[in-house]
Design a protein around this motif. Structure first.
Motif, short mmCIF file in Angstrom:
data_model
loop_
_atom_site.label_atom_id
_atom_site.label_comp_id
_atom_site.label_asym_id
_atom_site.label_seq_id
_atom_site.Cartn_x
_atom_site.Cartn_y
_atom_site.Cartn_z
N PHE A 58 0.46 16.23 19.40
CA PHE A 58 -0.44 17.11 20.12
C PHE A 58 -0.22 17.08 21.63
N SER A 59 0.72 16.26 22.08
CA SER A 59 1.13 16.36 23.48
C SER A 59 1.95 17.64 23.61
N ARG A 60 1.96 18.19 24.79
CA ARG A 60 2.58 19.51 24.92
C ARG A 60 4.03 19.51 24.49
N PRO A 61 4.55 20.63 23.97
CA PRO A 61 3.90 21.94 23.93
C PRO A 61 3.11 22.22 22.66
N ILE A 62 3.22 21.38 21.60
CA ILE A 62 2.59 21.67 20.32
C ILE A 62 1.10 21.35 20.37
N GLU A 63 0.30 22.13 19.64
CA GLU A 63 -1.14 21.91 19.57
C GLU A 63 -1.56 21.71 18.12
N ARG A 64 -2.85 21.42 17.93
CA ARG A 64 -3.34 21.11 16.59
C ARG A 64 -3.08 22.23 15.60
N ILE A 65 -3.34 23.46 16.02
CA ILE A 65 -3.15 24.58 15.09
C ILE A 65 -1.67 24.73 14.71
N ASP A 66 -0.77 24.38 15.62
CA ASP A 66 0.66 24.45 15.30
C ASP A 66 1.02 23.41 14.24
N TYR A 67 0.47 22.21 14.40
CA TYR A 67 0.75 21.13 13.44
C TYR A 67 0.21 21.49 12.06
N VAL A 68 -1.05 21.91 12.01
CA VAL A 68 -1.67 22.24 10.73
C VAL A 68 -0.97 23.43 10.07
N LEU A 110 -9.85 33.11 -2.06
CA LEU A 110 -9.54 33.32 -0.65
C LEU A 110 -10.38 32.41 0.25
N ALA A 111 -11.64 32.18 -0.15
CA ALA A 111 -12.50 31.29 0.64
C ALA A 111 -11.99 29.86 0.61
N LEU A 112 -11.47 29.42 -0.53
CA LEU A 112 -10.91 28.06 -0.61
C LEU A 112 -9.65 27.93 0.24
N ILE A 113 -8.82 28.95 0.23
CA ILE A 113 -7.60 28.90 1.03
C ILE A 113 -7.95 28.85 2.52
N GLY A 114 -8.84 29.75 2.95
CA GLY A 114 -9.25 29.75 4.35
C GLY A 114 -10.07 28.52 4.71
N GLY A 115 -10.93 28.07 3.78
CA GLY A 115 -11.78 26.92 4.05
C GLY A 115 -11.00 25.63 4.20
N THR A 116 -9.98 25.44 3.36
CA THR A 116 -9.18 24.22 3.49
C THR A 116 -8.42 24.19 4.81
N PHE A 117 -7.93 25.36 5.25
CA PHE A 117 -7.25 25.41 6.55
C PHE A 117 -8.23 25.06 7.67
N GLY A 118 -9.45 25.61 7.60
CA GLY A 118 -10.45 25.30 8.61
C GLY A 118 -10.83 23.83 8.62
N LEU A 119 -10.98 23.24 7.44
CA LEU A 119 -11.33 21.81 7.37
C LEU A 119 -10.18 20.93 7.88
N LEU A 120 -8.94 21.35 7.64
CA LEU A 120 -7.81 20.62 8.19
C LEU A 120 -7.82 20.67 9.71
N LEU A 128 -1.20 30.65 -5.93
CA LEU A 128 -1.27 29.27 -6.42
C LEU A 128 -0.74 28.30 -5.36
N SER A 129 0.36 28.64 -4.72
CA SER A 129 0.97 27.76 -3.72
C SER A 129 0.05 27.56 -2.52
N LEU A 130 -0.58 28.64 -2.07
CA LEU A 130 -1.49 28.53 -0.92
C LEU A 130 -2.71 27.68 -1.26
N LEU A 131 -3.27 27.90 -2.46
CA LEU A 131 -4.45 27.13 -2.86
C LEU A 131 -4.11 25.65 -3.04
N TYR A 132 -3.05 25.36 -3.75
CA TYR A 132 -2.68 23.98 -4.01
C TYR A 132 -2.29 23.26 -2.72
N ALA A 133 -1.56 23.93 -1.84
CA ALA A 133 -1.15 23.30 -0.58
C ALA A 133 -2.37 22.93 0.25
N GLY A 134 -3.34 23.84 0.33
CA GLY A 134 -4.53 23.56 1.12
C GLY A 134 -5.33 22.39 0.57
N LEU A 135 -5.57 22.39 -0.74
CA LEU A 135 -6.34 21.30 -1.35
C LEU A 135 -5.60 19.97 -1.25
#
Length: 304
Positions: free
Chosen positions: A126-136, A284-294, A186-193
């Motif tokens: 998280f030191s520059r230039p990368i930020e949290r959203i980039d890592y996640v 869709l809520a689970l996919i978006g929610g897991t990203f937000g929780l990360l 399936l890949s998006l859901l499983y990756a997030g969880l």
């Protein structure tokens, strides 16, 4: 570097500059986008053990081979016996092979993020230039891509086999396209969880156990209750129970929206347009929610 030394004549202190060899960097600065792409590529390669030790390649490569082997056998049988269509729907393949997909996820999600937490190197990202959203985003996209490769390659083998066997081109292409959409979801859901569970602990073993428990226990509980409800004639309950397990959720979405047949008990898919919309919205809520929780999780990590 400057230091202060006493002046022999006046007794005052004079500043002296010492050249210790540091040089200013005048090269190109590639920025956040390059760092994000590099982290994505490194994480994707790491999911299959590429760039790591030979021992790290064993598990993902074995699981990849296990995923592809049944598809190759099905193609060989279909061509050898001169079938007129594939004995299995393209959309059902990943559902049937869900245990292999869960094992791959359990092995690679903790590898992707837990070790960074364990060795306390995450704040360095998280030191520059990368930020949290980039890592996640990079970690999420890399694991989702690895899962998509794992699930899409066997389906591609089936599709190529269908073309070689000269099955109906329209039906084969339509089924293949629907399967790719299902594998992407399936890949998006499983990756997030998987990443969310793995990011909660620096202990890789705990992450592996948590992921296996989530996917195994939830599917076992839901499918068992659905079977009981089917015997008792509770048609309405069967469909809604599919919301409580990742794999039955995917099965319900592809049953309603992609026209696939359910892989489990009769009536397991959504029974109405309203139910179909609920299944899709929950997915869709689970996919978006897991990203937000990360993002929330790594906000705390960055402050620690």
């Amino acid at each position: 570097m400057s230091t202060t030394q006493p002046d022999a004549q006046s007794g005052a202190h004079a500043d002296v500059i010492h050249d210790i060899g540091y040089r200013h960097y005048d090269g190109p600065r590639l920025g956040r986008a390059y760092a994000r792409r590099s982290l994505y590529a490194q994480s994707l390669r790491g999911a299959y053990g590429l760039g790591r030790s030979a021992k790290s390649k064993v598990m993902p490569m074995i699981l990849f081979a296990v995923m592809c082997a049944p598809a190759a056998i099905i193609v060989a049988v279909a061509i050898g016996t001169k079938m007129t269509k594939m004995p299995i729907e393209y959309t059902r393949y990943a559902i049937i092979m869900q245990a292999v997909i869960s094992l791959f996820l359990a092995a690679q999600a903790p590898q992707s993020v837990s070790l960074d937490l364990r060795f306390k190197v995450t704040p360095l990202y998280f030191s520059r230039p990368i930020e949290r959203i980039d890592y996640v985003a990079a970690k999420y996209a890399a694991l989702a891509t690895a899962l998509f490769i794992l699930t899409a390659v066997p389906v591609t083998i089936l599709y190529i086999g269908a073309l070689l066997a000269k099955f109906d081109f329209t039906d084969a292409t339509s089924g293949f396209a629907k399967a790719l959409v299902a594998e992407l979801l399936l890949s998006l859901l499983y990756a997030g969880l998987g990443l969310l569970i793995a990011a909660l602990t620096p202990r890789r073993g705990f992450g592996v156990a948590g992921i296996i428990a989530l996917f195994t226990l939830s599917f076992g509980a839901v499918s068992s209750v659905q079977a009981v409800a089917s015997v008792q004639g509770s048609e309405g309950a069967i469909a809604w129970l599919g919301l409580f397990s990742p794999i039955t959720l995917i099965d319900g979405v592809q049953t309603w929206w992609l026209g696939a047949s359910s892989s489990y008990v009769d009536g397991a898919g959504p029974s109405s347009a309203f139910a179909g919309c609920v299944f899709l919205l929950v997915l869709l809520a689970l996919i978006g929610g897991t990203f937000g929780l990360l993002m929330s999780r790594y906000r705390k990590v960055g402050l620690s």
